[in-house]
Structures are given as C-alpha cells and as structure tokens.
Write a protein that holds these residues in place. Structure first.
Motif, PDB file in Angstrom:
ATOM      1  N   ILE A 231       0.840  -1.151  -0.060  1.00 43.38           N
ATOM      2  CA  ILE A 231       0.043   0.149   0.154  1.00 43.38           C
ATOM      3  C   ILE A 231       0.693   1.251  -0.241  1.00 43.38           C
ATOM      4  O   ILE A 231       2.013   1.228   0.713  1.00 43.38           O
TER       5      ILE A 231
ATOM      6  N   SER B 133       1.311   0.098  14.552  1.00 45.04           N
ATOM      7  CA  SER B 133       1.580   1.394  14.346  1.00 45.04           C
ATOM      8  C   SER B 133       2.767   2.359  14.696  1.00 45.04           C
ATOM      9  O   SER B 133       3.184   2.954  14.246  1.00 45.04           O
TER      10      SER B 133
ATOM     11  N   ARG C 173       3.428  -0.082   6.376  1.00 42.45           N
ATOM     12  CA  ARG C 173       2.216   0.817   6.095  1.00 42.45           C
ATOM     13  C   ARG C 173       0.971  -0.365   5.708  1.00 42.45           C
ATOM     14  O   ARG C 173      -0.019  -0.516   6.104  1.00 42.45           O
ATOM     15  N   TRP C 174       1.523  -1.263   4.851  1.00 42.52           N
ATOM     16  CA  TRP C 174       0.587  -2.364   4.552  1.00 42.52           C
ATOM     17  C   TRP C 174       0.149  -3.203   5.782  1.00 42.52           C
ATOM     18  O   TRP C 174      -1.273  -3.497   6.118  1.00 42.52           O
TER      19      TRP C 174
ATOM     20  N   ASP D 219       0.289  -2.016   8.760  1.00 44.81           N
ATOM     21  CA  ASP D 219      -0.692  -1.289   9.582  1.00 44.81           C
ATOM     22  C   ASP D 219      -2.050  -1.355   9.267  1.00 44.81           C
ATOM     23  O   ASP D 219      -2.976  -1.425   9.819  1.00 44.81           O
ATOM     24  N   TYR D 220      -2.340  -1.231   7.896  1.00 45.23           N
ATOM     25  CA  TYR D 220      -3.701  -1.268   7.264  1.00 45.23           C
ATOM     26  C   TYR D 220      -4.292  -2.718   7.545  1.00 45.23           C
ATOM     27  O   TYR D 220      -5.504  -2.698   7.924  1.00 45.23           O
ATOM     28  N   THR D 221      -3.502  -3.717   7.305  1.00 52.20           N
ATOM     29  CA  THR D 221      -3.851  -5.094   7.386  1.00 52.20           C
ATOM     30  C   THR D 221      -4.313  -5.557   9.105  1.00 52.20           C
ATOM     31  O   THR D 221      -5.406  -6.047   9.314  1.00 52.20           O
TER      32      THR D 221
ATOM     33  N   LEU E 160      -8.336  -2.137   3.246  1.00 55.37           N
ATOM     34  CA  LEU E 160      -9.305  -0.875   3.318  1.00 55.37           C
ATOM     35  C   LEU E 160     -10.803  -1.146   2.974  1.00 55.37           C
ATOM     36  O   LEU E 160     -11.737  -0.810   3.812  1.00 55.37           O
TER      37      LEU E 160
ATOM     38  N   SER F 185     -11.945  -3.452   5.970  1.00 53.48           N
ATOM     39  CA  SER F 185     -12.183  -2.444   7.434  1.00 53.48           C
ATOM     40  C   SER F 185     -13.773  -1.737   7.187  1.00 53.48           C
ATOM     41  O   SER F 185     -14.261  -1.635   7.868  1.00 53.48           O
TER      42      SER F 185
END
Length: 249
Positions: free
Chosen positions: A70, A121, A136-137, A139-141, A175, A178
């Motif tokens: 991401i 994070s 970052r990927w 974190d989103y996951t 995303l 989520s």
C-alpha cells in the motif's frame, strides 16, 4: 590425383583424438570427449540462467496493484516531533486492548488485535526507508483484522462465508474489509443504543469521534504537509474504539 585430394586438412585434423573441425568454419575448433559429446559452454548456461532471472523479475514487476504494498500515507512524519507524536498516540490502542473485556474467544481475539494495532502503528511510524511502505501495509492489515474481530465479537451470527472472504481479502484489500466490518459495527452499535439507554451517551460520543476521525483521515491524505493531522486521527480513532468496548461489557 590433385593436390587438394592428396592433402585434406579436415581429414588430417579429425584423425587426431579430441579435435573436431566444424564445416564451413576452418577456424572454429571444439573439444570433444572420447564419446564424441560436446560439453555445454559455461557462458551459455550462465546466460540462460540470467535470462530466466530477468524474466521472473519482469513478471514480478508487472504484478497487479492489489499485490503491491500500500502506497497511501507513506509521506507522513515530516520531522522528529511528528514521529514522536504519532508513536505516542499509537499507545492508547495497546491500553485499550489490555482493558478490553475477554469474556470469550471472540472478545479475546479482538482485545489482542487492538494490542497488535498499537504495536504495528508504533513500528510503522518509527521506521524509515523501504521497510516503511511494507509496515504501512501491515498497519492497514492489522486495523482491518481488528474490525473483523470486533464484528465477530458483536455479532456471533456472522456468516462463515463472510468471515472466510474477509480473511482472504485481508492481505490484498484491507481498506475494503475495514469499511465493510466498520459499517456492520456501526449498525450493531446503533441498534443496541436504541434498546439500551445506558449506551446512548457512549454512542453519541462514538458518532462524534468517528466523524472527526473520518475528516482527519481524509485531511491527512489530502494535506500531507500539514503536521500532526495523523496524530489527531489516532486520538479520534482511540476514542471511538474506547466507546466500542462498552458494547462488549
């Protein structure tokens, strides 16, 4: 008998063991073994291996965008103060995970996922270089995983197919996962608040924090040079998560 027939250099050389003269090229000599086999050239084999590596690399570079890390929000943390602020505002998620109810397996998974959100994070905002986009990927996951666990903890009747599909999409479309499970949580929260007056204050606070968090999230993406927007989103999200814990008590 002519001079050419009396002396043929090809036949003369071929009578010598280990020498083979290639036709139409009197200067190209190749060594052969006793069985007459030609050994493979080292440069030729290494060239084929290099071509295969280049082909694999080109195929990997052409992979679809959903399989790439991401790229969003990798421009944050403009200076050290912002990094410190983002790391500090990630810690409340760890505290919320420790304090979350652990009545059954689903609530335990949700509590542990909140701790994971805070840890990942913090690692992301502390990182630099190429590792940052992969974190970052992650974190989103991790955030998407927490929403799935919360949805599962609130609604035990969730379809197994939905859970399986969410688990399959987590690595490639976190995303979207989520958004789906956050929407399901919002519906469940609103229904519970209508039936239970004690939850109405928590629900009102949840709505305000969610609205503020959404605005800060969009602003952080549209105004990347504005400092501390991401830290503000962390705080708004933490307040929203804290109100969700009321549903599990």
């Amino acid at each position: 008998m002519s001079h050419q027939s009396r002396f043929n250099p090809c036949k003369t050389l071929e009578s010598v063991h280990g020498i083979h003269v290639v036709q139409h090229s009197p200067f190209a000599l190749k060594q052969i073994d006793q069985q007459g086999n030609f050994p493979q050239s080292t440069s030729e084999s290494s060239g084929k291996g290099l071509d295969q590596l280049l082909l694999m690399w080109r195929v990997w570079q052409q992979r679809p965008g959903c399989l790439r890390p991401i790229q969003g929000c990798i421009h944050g943390d403009q200076h050290l103060a912002e990094t410190v602020a983002n790391v500090i505002t990630s810690l409340p998620f760890i505290v919320l995970g420790i304090q979350a109810p652990r009545k059954n397996l689903n609530t335990k998974l949700y509590a542990n996922s909140l701790i994971g959100v805070g840890v990942v994070s913090s690692l992301y905002h502390s990182s630099r270089g190429k590792l940052r986009k992969y974190l970052r990927w992650f974190d989103y996951t991790m955030i998407a995983t927490a929403t799935v666990c919360l949805s599962r903890a609130l609604r035990n009747e969730n379809s197994k197919y939905l859970t399986a599909a969410s688990a399959a999409l987590l690595p490639i479309q976190p995303l979207m996962v989520s958004a789906i499970h956050t929407g399901m949580m919002e519906v469940a929260f609103a229904k519970r608040a209508l039936k239970d007056p004690d939850l109405r204050m928590a629900h009102n606070l949840h709505k305000m924090s969610s609205l503020l968090g959404g605005v800060l999230f969009v602003a952080d993406d549209c105004l990347p040079s504005t400092p501390f927007l991401h830290a503000g989103w962390h705080l708004a999200a933490a307040i929203g998560v804290g109100t969700c814990n009321k549903l599990l008590e």
